[in-house]
Design a protein around this motif. Structure first.
Motif, short mmCIF file in Angstrom:
data_model
loop_
_atom_site.label_atom_id
_atom_site.label_comp_id
_atom_site.label_asym_id
_atom_site.label_seq_id
_atom_site.Cartn_x
_atom_site.Cartn_y
_atom_site.Cartn_z
N ALA A 28 -14.64 -37.66 -7.99
CA ALA A 28 -15.78 -36.76 -7.78
C ALA A 28 -15.83 -36.36 -6.31
N PRO A 29 -14.84 -35.65 -5.83
CA PRO A 29 -14.71 -35.39 -4.39
C PRO A 29 -15.85 -34.56 -3.80
N ALA A 30 -16.55 -33.78 -4.61
CA ALA A 30 -17.65 -32.97 -4.08
C ALA A 30 -18.78 -33.84 -3.54
N ALA A 31 -18.97 -35.03 -4.12
CA ALA A 31 -20.06 -35.91 -3.69
C ALA A 31 -19.87 -36.41 -2.26
N PRO A 32 -18.75 -37.06 -1.93
CA PRO A 32 -18.57 -37.50 -0.54
C PRO A 32 -18.49 -36.35 0.46
N TRP A 33 -17.93 -35.21 0.04
CA TRP A 33 -17.86 -34.08 0.95
C TRP A 33 -19.26 -33.53 1.24
N ALA A 34 -20.10 -33.48 0.23
CA ALA A 34 -21.49 -33.03 0.44
C ALA A 34 -22.21 -33.96 1.40
N GLU A 35 -21.95 -35.26 1.27
CA GLU A 35 -22.60 -36.24 2.14
C GLU A 35 -22.09 -36.15 3.57
N VAL A 279 -33.49 -35.98 -10.83
CA VAL A 279 -32.05 -36.06 -11.02
C VAL A 279 -31.57 -37.50 -10.93
N SER A 280 -32.25 -38.32 -10.15
CA SER A 280 -31.89 -39.74 -10.06
C SER A 280 -32.23 -40.48 -11.35
N CYS A 281 -33.35 -40.12 -11.97
CA CYS A 281 -33.77 -40.78 -13.22
C CYS A 281 -32.86 -40.45 -14.40
N LEU A 282 -32.06 -39.40 -14.28
CA LEU A 282 -31.15 -39.03 -15.36
C LEU A 282 -29.90 -39.90 -15.40
N SER A 305 -15.81 -38.28 -17.36
CA SER A 305 -15.89 -36.90 -16.85
C SER A 305 -17.35 -36.47 -16.66
N SER A 306 -18.18 -36.77 -17.66
CA SER A 306 -19.59 -36.42 -17.56
C SER A 306 -20.26 -37.17 -16.42
N LEU A 307 -19.92 -38.46 -16.29
CA LEU A 307 -20.53 -39.28 -15.23
C LEU A 307 -20.16 -38.74 -13.85
N PHE A 308 -18.90 -38.44 -13.62
CA PHE A 308 -18.49 -37.97 -12.31
C PHE A 308 -19.06 -36.59 -11.99
N THR A 309 -19.17 -35.74 -13.01
CA THR A 309 -19.80 -34.43 -12.79
C THR A 309 -21.26 -34.61 -12.40
N TYR A 310 -21.94 -35.51 -13.11
CA TYR A 310 -23.33 -35.80 -12.78
C TYR A 310 -23.46 -36.34 -11.36
N LEU A 311 -22.58 -37.25 -10.95
CA LEU A 311 -22.66 -37.82 -9.61
C LEU A 311 -22.45 -36.76 -8.54
N GLU A 312 -21.58 -35.80 -8.80
CA GLU A 312 -21.38 -34.72 -7.84
C GLU A 312 -22.64 -33.86 -7.72
N VAL A 313 -23.19 -33.46 -8.86
CA VAL A 313 -24.40 -32.63 -8.85
C VAL A 313 -25.56 -33.38 -8.21
N ARG A 314 -25.69 -34.66 -8.57
CA ARG A 314 -26.78 -35.47 -8.02
C ARG A 314 -26.69 -35.57 -6.51
N ILE A 320 -29.40 -31.88 -0.19
CA ILE A 320 -30.17 -30.67 0.08
C ILE A 320 -31.66 -31.00 0.15
N CYS A 321 -32.12 -31.85 -0.77
CA CYS A 321 -33.55 -32.17 -0.83
C CYS A 321 -34.02 -33.04 0.32
#
Length: 391
Positions: A28-35, A279-282, A305-314, A320-321
């Motif tokens: 889920a590379p988008a998550a660490p890059w976003a951070e 989004v955290s509660c999901l 796949s679903s989990l990693f997509t969720y982690l990226e979006v989360r 941002i928030c």
């Protein structure tokens, strides 16, 4: 036998990727890059804006007879502390620097990290409740909306935040075998019903879910009362003009503009904090797959796949928030006339810079302060309306 053990170890996901960051960077590379990319923008804004906001709100001119300035000044300090701690977290988790990866410092960091998060939402609730009293119960304003009471409330909320955060010192501990800061094994016993899981759910839902919802309720009641007062004032002016009795210009617009500052701050918190909380509660809706899989099997597995997509979006939504810890300064400047003037005075060293001295002096000659309550001060400091607090 050693070779067999190695093969067995490598077949398990957590042996191939011993850290959470390494796992996310692979799947889920988008998550660490976003951070890594987004928070530095908030650091830059917050490290400049929050100290200026705190200096302005807590200055004698702004806090005199103005209880809301106490809350907003404390909020600026709390947000600044959080951004410093979050920078340490990002350096540790996303960039791999051992900032607090040691005995004692692991526990202390997680204890401190939660204090400003709790305190910030509690402070917003406090001044929103005060705004409700000032607008909907103006006769109680002189008694309840005082500077002295605001100072006491801030310290009470700080103590409450420290108590809530104290459990983190038990939940987290430094593990020497893994050489990392992890959840204490005793706190994780019981899985979903462990102390760690239950405490996290209860405190997060309370502080980051119920408190913002309470702020929303107060905001709705304040807005309803403002619209009611505005409609009544409009009908009164219309009646006066029809009967030829005049009806001078009121201060409603001036006072309403001041309330916009506090309503804007609390609304910003509601939108950002509730979005991150939802989004955290999901998380429980996205179960993980089998840990004993190859990388190719994990990528093909629908659960993973679903989990990693969720982690990226989360993670993207969360970074941002977290902007509300940095960007209140812009709200103050946009909605607060006196805040802008005081900020200009501060940045120009009280008008001592020659090329801006005339601008500051001219602004200060024209300004007139309007506070939440007189608090024993002269009545000329207060506008005679039900919802007055010009920032």
């Amino acid at each position: 036998m050693a070779n067999n053990t190695t093969i067995l170890d490598l077949s398990h996901l957590f042996y191939r990727y011993p850290s959470r960051t390494a796992l996310l960077e692979e799947f889920a590379p988008a998550a660490p890059w976003a951070e890594k990319i987004v928070p530095p923008f908030w650091y830059f804004i917050g490290f400049l804006g929050n100290p200026i906001s705190a200096a302005v709100w807590l200055s004698q001119r702004m806090r005199r007879n103005n209880s809301s300035a106490i809350y907003l000044g404390a909020l600026s300090v709390s947000d600044l502390v959080f951004l410093v701690l979050h920078l340490m977290l990002v350096l540790h988790v996303a960039w791999g620097h051992d900032v607090y990866n040691a005995k004692i410092s692991c526990e202390i960091f997680h204890f401190c990290f939660y204090v400003p998060q709790y305190l910030s939402v509690f402070l917003v609730l406090a001044f929103t409740a005060e705004r409700y009293v000032a607008v909907c119960h103006p006769f109680l304003k002189e008694k309840l909306c005082t500077v002295q009471r605001a100072v006491i409330v801030v310290f009470v909320l700080l103590a409450f935040s420290l108590v809530l955060s104290s459990a983190q010192a038990y939940i987290w501990t430094f593990s020497a075998p893994e050489d990392s800061c992890n959840v204490r094994p005793e706190a994780a016993i019981g899985g979903d019903w462990s102390f760690w899981s239950v405490w996290t759910w209860v405190t997060d839902i309370f502080a980051f879910g119920l408190v913002p919802l309470a702020v929303l309720v107060f905001n709705v009641m304040v807005l309803r009362e403002i619209f009611k007062i505005s409609r009544k004032d409009a009908l009164t002016r219309q009646h006066s003009q029809v009967n030829g009795t005049g009806g001078g210009r009121t201060n409603g617009g001036n006072s309403a503009a001041s309330t916009v500052t506090l309503l804007s701050v609390s609304t910003y918190l509601i939108v950002t904090q509730l979005s991150a909380t939802v989004v955290s509660c999901l998380n429980s809706n996205f179960p993980h797959g089998d840990f004993v899989m190859t990388d190719a099997q994990i990528r093909a597995d629908p659960n993973w796949s679903s989990l990693f997509t969720y982690l990226e979006v989360r993670k993207i939504i969360e970074v941002i928030c977290m902007s509300h810890f940095a960007c209140y300064f812009f709200i103050y400047c946009i909605t607060g006339k006196h805040f802008r003037k005081e900020t200009l005075r501060l940045l120009t060293l009280n008008g001592k810079l020659p090329f801006l001295n005339s601008l500051v002096s001219r602004s200060r000659r024209k300004e007139r302060y309007s506070m939440v309550s007189t608090n024993g001060g002269p009545t000329t400091d207060t506008y005679a309306t039900n919802f007055s607090t010009t920032m």
